[in-house]
Design a protein around this motif. Structure first.
Motif, PDB file in Angstrom:
ATOM      1  N   UNK A  15       0.975  -1.048   0.245  1.00 10.73           N
ATOM      2  CA  UNK A  15      -0.007   0.075   0.152  1.00 10.73           C
ATOM      3  C   UNK A  15       0.966   1.205   0.113  1.00 10.73           C
ATOM      4  N   UNK A  16       0.570   2.184  -0.931  1.00  6.87           N
ATOM      5  CA  UNK A  16       1.375   3.358  -0.908  1.00  6.87           C
ATOM      6  C   UNK A  16       0.907   4.328   0.117  1.00  6.87           C
ATOM      7  N   UNK A  17       1.806   5.138   0.563  1.00  6.66           N
ATOM      8  CA  UNK A  17       1.522   6.082   1.870  1.00  6.66           C
ATOM      9  C   UNK A  17       1.842   7.293   0.989  1.00  6.66           C
ATOM     10  N   UNK A  18       0.940   8.319   1.066  1.00  3.74           N
ATOM     11  CA  UNK A  18       1.145   9.575   0.236  1.00  3.74           C
ATOM     12  C   UNK A  18       1.958  10.367   1.440  1.00  3.74           C
ATOM     13  N   UNK A  19       3.008  11.166   0.778  1.00  8.12           N
ATOM     14  CA  UNK A  19       3.928  12.026   1.665  1.00  8.12           C
ATOM     15  C   UNK A  19       4.927  11.041   2.428  1.00  8.12           C
ATOM     16  N   UNK A  20       5.137   9.793   2.161  1.00  9.98           N
ATOM     17  CA  UNK A  20       6.155   8.894   2.691  1.00  9.98           C
ATOM     18  C   UNK A  20       7.007   8.378   1.795  1.00  9.98           C
ATOM     19  N   UNK A  21       8.422   7.986   2.109  1.00 10.32           N
ATOM     20  CA  UNK A  21       9.182   7.278   0.947  1.00 10.32           C
ATOM     21  C   UNK A  21       9.042   5.854   1.056  1.00 10.32           C
ATOM     22  N   UNK A  22       8.510   5.295   2.143  1.00 11.26           N
ATOM     23  CA  UNK A  22       8.245   3.915   2.158  1.00 11.26           C
ATOM     24  C   UNK A  22       6.529   3.562   1.979  1.00 11.26           C
ATOM     25  N   UNK A  23       6.631   2.348   1.481  1.00  9.73           N
ATOM     26  CA  UNK A  23       5.286   1.597   1.153  1.00  9.73           C
ATOM     27  C   UNK A  23       5.037   0.970   2.469  1.00  9.73           C
ATOM     28  N   UNK A  24       3.903   0.482   2.585  1.00  7.21           N
ATOM     29  CA  UNK A  24       3.410  -0.498   3.961  1.00  7.21           C
ATOM     30  C   UNK A  24       2.988  -1.657   3.143  1.00  7.21           C
ATOM     31  N   UNK A  25       2.933  -2.666   4.019  1.00  5.32           N
ATOM     32  CA  UNK A  25       2.049  -3.997   3.771  1.00  5.32           C
ATOM     33  C   UNK A  25       1.124  -4.163   4.544  1.00  5.32           C
ATOM     34  N   UNK A  26       0.034  -4.741   3.950  1.00  4.45           N
ATOM     35  CA  UNK A  26      -1.198  -4.858   4.676  1.00  4.45           C
ATOM     36  C   UNK A  26      -0.869  -6.157   5.691  1.00  4.45           C
ATOM     37  N   UNK A  27      -1.612  -6.302   6.887  1.00  8.42           N
ATOM     38  CA  UNK A  27      -1.200  -7.300   7.762  1.00  8.42           C
ATOM     39  C   UNK A  27      -1.452  -8.705   7.292  1.00  8.42           C
ATOM     40  N   UNK A  28      -0.808  -9.626   7.705  1.00 11.75           N
ATOM     41  CA  UNK A  28      -0.974 -11.026   7.373  1.00 11.75           C
ATOM     42  C   UNK A  28      -2.452 -11.450   7.714  1.00 11.75           C
ATOM     43  N   UNK A  29      -3.109 -12.152   7.341  1.00 12.95           N
ATOM     44  CA  UNK A  29      -4.409 -12.709   7.835  1.00 12.95           C
ATOM     45  C   UNK A  29      -4.152 -13.476   9.034  1.00 12.95           C
ATOM     46  N   UNK A  30      -4.950 -13.086  10.093  1.00  7.44           N
ATOM     47  CA  UNK A  30      -4.632 -13.898  11.234  1.00  7.44           C
ATOM     48  C   UNK A  30      -3.689 -13.508  12.343  1.00  7.44           C
ATOM     49  N   UNK A  31      -3.118 -12.294  11.945  1.00  5.35           N
ATOM     50  CA  UNK A  31      -1.836 -11.636  12.640  1.00  5.35           C
ATOM     51  C   UNK A  31      -2.559 -10.636  13.642  1.00  5.35           C
ATOM     52  N   UNK A  32      -1.793 -10.162  14.633  1.00  2.74           N
ATOM     53  CA  UNK A  32      -2.207  -8.857  15.354  1.00  2.74           C
ATOM     54  C   UNK A  32      -1.560  -7.383  14.647  1.00  2.74           C
ATOM     55  N   UNK A  33      -2.324  -6.769  14.003  1.00  2.00           N
ATOM     56  CA  UNK A  33      -1.269  -5.522  13.481  1.00  2.00           C
ATOM     57  C   UNK A  33      -0.826  -4.621  14.278  1.00  2.00           C
ATOM     58  N   UNK A  34      -1.246  -4.514  15.568  1.00  8.97           N
ATOM     59  CA  UNK A  34      -0.789  -3.763  16.509  1.00  8.97           C
ATOM     60  C   UNK A  34       0.337  -4.107  17.389  1.00  8.97           C
ATOM     61  N   UNK A  35       1.662  -3.492  17.138  1.00  2.94           N
ATOM     62  CA  UNK A  35       2.937  -3.929  17.587  1.00  2.94           C
ATOM     63  C   UNK A  35       2.884  -3.814  19.105  1.00  2.94           C
ATOM     64  N   UNK A  36       3.766  -4.265  19.729  1.00  2.62           N
ATOM     65  CA  UNK A  36       4.021  -4.442  21.054  1.00  2.62           C
ATOM     66  C   UNK A  36       5.211  -3.369  21.424  1.00  2.62           C
ATOM     67  N   UNK A  37       4.737  -2.524  22.107  1.00  4.83           N
ATOM     68  CA  UNK A  37       5.976  -1.477  22.311  1.00  4.83           C
ATOM     69  C   UNK A  37       5.858  -0.742  23.820  1.00  4.83           C
ATOM     70  N   UNK A  38       6.953  -0.169  23.916  1.00  6.36           N
ATOM     71  CA  UNK A  38       7.079   0.288  25.302  1.00  6.36           C
ATOM     72  C   UNK A  38       6.795   1.758  25.395  1.00  6.36           C
ATOM     73  N   UNK A  39       5.943   2.255  24.353  1.00  3.58           N
ATOM     74  CA  UNK A  39       5.653   3.785  24.547  1.00  3.58           C
ATOM     75  C   UNK A  39       4.451   4.164  25.493  1.00  3.58           C
ATOM     76  N   UNK A  40       4.158   3.242  26.149  1.00  2.00           N
ATOM     77  CA  UNK A  40       2.845   3.392  26.936  1.00  2.00           C
ATOM     78  C   UNK A  40       3.398   4.250  28.197  1.00  2.00           C
ATOM     79  N   UNK A  41       4.437   4.034  28.639  1.00  2.95           N
ATOM     80  CA  UNK A  41       5.109   4.568  29.993  1.00  2.95           C
ATOM     81  C   UNK A  41       6.300   5.203  29.622  1.00  2.95           C
TER      82      UNK A  41
END
Length: 68
Positions: A15-41
């Motif tokens: 998927x092309x993202x306007x204003x971005x140099x990189x494209x993105x992939x759609x999530x793999x079917x059956x996967x969780x697209x939200x990454x685990x990150x430590x940005x909450x705290x």
């Protein structure tokens, strides 16, 4: 050497993202697209060492290494 055993299975799309140099992939079917990150705290700042203060200690404590 492609694995074409299940050609009818849904695949990721680019998927092309306007204003971005990189494209993105759609999530793999059956996967969780939200990454685990430590940005909450926010991480606490390290405690200042006790003892005599040098001439550039304040600047060194504020600097962030370039790889962060």
């Amino acid at each position: 050497m492609t694995d074409e055993s299940d050609a009818s299975a849904p695949r990721q799309r680019v998927v092309r993202v306007s204003g971005s140099r990189r494209a993105r992939l759609t999530p793999v079917p059956g996967s969780d697209p939200e990454p685990e990150s430590g940005r909450g705290e926010p991480t606490p700042r390290p405690a200042r060492p006790k003892g005599a203060k040098g001439p550039n200690d304040d600047q060194l404590m504020q600097d962030v290494p370039p790889h962060y």
